[in-house]
Motif scaffolding. Structure first.
Motif, PDB file in Angstrom:
ATOM      1  N   ALA A   9       1.057  -1.190  -0.078  1.00  0.00           N
ATOM      2  CA  ALA A   9      -0.090   0.183  -0.255  1.00  0.00           C
ATOM      3  C   ALA A   9       0.925   1.224   0.008  1.00  0.00           C
ATOM      4  N   TYR A  10       0.727   2.318  -0.799  1.00  0.00           N
ATOM      5  CA  TYR A  10       0.852   3.761  -0.834  1.00  0.00           C
ATOM      6  C   TYR A  10       0.059   4.370   0.174  1.00  0.00           C
ATOM      7  N   THR A  11       0.620   4.977   0.995  1.00  0.00           N
ATOM      8  CA  THR A  11       0.542   5.666   2.412  1.00  0.00           C
ATOM      9  C   THR A  11       1.205   6.648   3.099  1.00  0.00           C
ATOM     10  N   ASN A  12       0.707   8.056   3.149  1.00  0.00           N
ATOM     11  CA  ASN A  12       1.480   9.105   3.127  1.00  0.00           C
ATOM     12  C   ASN A  12       2.490   8.783   2.477  1.00  0.00           C
ATOM     13  N   GLY A  13       2.725   8.850   1.181  1.00  0.00           N
ATOM     14  CA  GLY A  13       4.308   9.325   0.406  1.00  0.00           C
ATOM     15  C   GLY A  13       4.652   7.930   0.593  1.00  0.00           C
ATOM     16  N   PHE A  14       5.121   7.172   1.409  1.00  0.00           N
ATOM     17  CA  PHE A  14       5.749   5.497   1.162  1.00  0.00           C
ATOM     18  C   PHE A  14       5.385   4.448   1.103  1.00  0.00           C
ATOM     19  N   ILE A  15       5.636   3.349   0.634  1.00  0.00           N
ATOM     20  CA  ILE A  15       5.061   2.130   0.638  1.00  0.00           C
ATOM     21  C   ILE A  15       6.079   1.053   0.834  1.00  0.00           C
ATOM     22  N   ILE A  16       5.260   0.318   0.985  1.00  0.00           N
ATOM     23  CA  ILE A  16       5.433  -0.712   1.957  1.00  0.00           C
ATOM     24  C   ILE A  16       6.023  -2.232   1.305  1.00  0.00           C
ATOM     25  N   VAL A  17       7.857  -2.228   1.268  1.00  0.00           N
ATOM     26  CA  VAL A  17       8.287  -3.028   0.095  1.00  0.00           C
ATOM     27  C   VAL A  17       8.268  -4.849   1.317  1.00  0.00           C
ATOM     28  N   THR A  18       8.155  -6.220   0.408  1.00  0.00           N
ATOM     29  CA  THR A  18       8.692  -7.092   1.254  1.00  0.00           C
ATOM     30  C   THR A  18       9.762  -8.011   0.023  1.00  0.00           C
ATOM     31  N   LYS A  19      10.052  -8.509   0.705  1.00  0.00           N
ATOM     32  CA  LYS A  19      11.663  -9.589   0.458  1.00  0.00           C
ATOM     33  C   LYS A  19      12.104 -10.777   0.702  1.00  0.00           C
ATOM     34  N   ASN A  20      11.987 -12.164   0.611  1.00  0.00           N
ATOM     35  CA  ASN A  20      12.287 -12.769   1.756  1.00  0.00           C
ATOM     36  C   ASN A  20      11.531 -12.434   3.135  1.00  0.00           C
ATOM     37  N   ASN A  21      10.244 -12.887   3.164  1.00  0.00           N
ATOM     38  CA  ASN A  21       9.188 -12.225   4.369  1.00  0.00           C
ATOM     39  C   ASN A  21      10.088 -11.809   4.982  1.00  0.00           C
ATOM     40  N   ASP A  39       9.715  -7.584  10.387  1.00  0.00           N
ATOM     41  CA  ASP A  39       8.639  -8.616  10.095  1.00  0.00           C
ATOM     42  C   ASP A  39       7.169  -8.307   9.747  1.00  0.00           C
ATOM     43  N   ASP A  40       6.964  -6.875  10.554  1.00  0.00           N
ATOM     44  CA  ASP A  40       6.167  -6.547  10.405  1.00  0.00           C
ATOM     45  C   ASP A  40       5.968  -5.249  10.091  1.00  0.00           C
ATOM     46  N   VAL A  41       5.581  -4.565   9.268  1.00  0.00           N
ATOM     47  CA  VAL A  41       5.159  -2.971   9.419  1.00  0.00           C
ATOM     48  C   VAL A  41       4.032  -2.157   9.480  1.00  0.00           C
ATOM     49  N   TRP A  42       3.524  -1.900  10.069  1.00  0.00           N
ATOM     50  CA  TRP A  42       1.916  -0.519   9.840  1.00  0.00           C
ATOM     51  C   TRP A  42       2.723   0.091   8.918  1.00  0.00           C
ATOM     52  N   PHE A  43       1.656   1.780   8.916  1.00  0.00           N
ATOM     53  CA  PHE A  43       1.535   3.077   8.099  1.00  0.00           C
ATOM     54  C   PHE A  43       2.256   4.042   8.547  1.00  0.00           C
ATOM     55  N   PHE A  44       2.786   4.743   7.929  1.00  0.00           N
ATOM     56  CA  PHE A  44       3.031   6.638   8.740  1.00  0.00           C
ATOM     57  C   PHE A  44       1.869   6.921   9.097  1.00  0.00           C
ATOM     58  N   ASP A  45       2.478   7.488  10.401  1.00  0.00           N
ATOM     59  CA  ASP A  45       0.845   8.054  10.811  1.00  0.00           C
ATOM     60  C   ASP A  45       0.761   9.019  10.147  1.00  0.00           C
ATOM     61  N   VAL A  52       7.085  -0.864  13.355  1.00  0.00           N
ATOM     62  CA  VAL A  52       7.559  -1.484  12.561  1.00  0.00           C
ATOM     63  C   VAL A  52       7.980  -2.582  14.005  1.00  0.00           C
ATOM     64  N   SER A  53       8.007  -4.096  13.493  1.00  0.00           N
ATOM     65  CA  SER A  53       8.334  -4.956  14.225  1.00  0.00           C
ATOM     66  C   SER A  53       9.778  -6.438  14.237  1.00  0.00           C
ATOM     67  N   ILE A  54      10.454  -6.258  14.848  1.00  0.00           N
ATOM     68  CA  ILE A  54      11.273  -7.479  15.095  1.00  0.00           C
ATOM     69  C   ILE A  54      10.763  -8.308  16.630  1.00  0.00           C
ATOM     70  N   ASN A  55      11.217  -9.978  16.351  1.00  0.00           N
ATOM     71  CA  ASN A  55      11.068 -11.200  16.791  1.00  0.00           C
ATOM     72  C   ASN A  55       9.923 -10.401  17.547  1.00  0.00           C
ATOM     73  N   GLY A  56       8.819 -10.580  17.437  1.00  0.00           N
ATOM     74  CA  GLY A  56       7.429  -9.978  18.454  1.00  0.00           C
ATOM     75  C   GLY A  56       7.192  -8.610  18.884  1.00  0.00           C
ATOM     76  N   LYS A  57       8.676  -8.070  18.966  1.00  0.00           N
ATOM     77  CA  LYS A  57       8.591  -6.792  19.715  1.00  0.00           C
ATOM     78  C   LYS A  57       8.015  -5.435  18.612  1.00  0.00           C
ATOM     79  N   TRP A  58       7.934  -4.530  19.136  1.00  0.00           N
ATOM     80  CA  TRP A  58       6.917  -3.259  18.582  1.00  0.00           C
ATOM     81  C   TRP A  58       8.758  -2.193  18.833  1.00  0.00           C
ATOM     82  N   GLY A  59       8.438  -1.090  17.757  1.00  0.00           N
ATOM     83  CA  GLY A  59       9.371   0.018  17.873  1.00  0.00           C
ATOM     84  C   GLY A  59       8.793   1.141  16.921  1.00  0.00           C
TER      85      GLY A  59
END
Length: 94
Positions: A9-21, A39-45, A52-59
């Motif tokens: 999705a393109y949101t607030n000027g940014f696009i989420i991309v994936t590669k190798n999960n 591991d997961d990414v939301w959109f920019f507020d 964004v998350s890494i190993n089940g933890k968010w930041g």
């Protein structure tokens, strides 16, 4: 442009991309603003924060791809299009 598995999705000027999960973000000029490592990414507020998350933890990262805090949160919530509420939960052995 480099090869990605998915352009999201393109949101607030940014696009989420994936590669190798894994996920990353690129700007509208198709320039990566962060490594494709999450591991997961939301959109920019509306204030320029992205959860964004890494190993089940968010930041959070900002629009420059800079990590703004340690990845220690179990839950981030979006309220009124702003990421503000966080929770750290310690799980007990059952």
């Amino acid at each position: 442009m480099k090869h990605y598995s998915t352009l999201g999705a393109y949101t607030n000027g940014f696009i989420i991309v994936t590669k190798n999960n894994k996920f990353g973000l690129m700007d509208e000029n198709k320039k990566l603003i962060c490594k494709i490592k999450y591991d997961d990414v939301w959109f920019f507020d509306n204030e320029g924060f992205c959860a964004v998350s890494i190993n089940g933890k968010w930041g959070y990262i900002n629009t420059k791809g800079e990590e703004l805090c340690k990845f220690k949160y179990n839950l981030l919530q979006l309220r009124e299009n702003k990421f503000k509420i966080v929770r750290i939960q310690k799980l007990k052995n059952i």
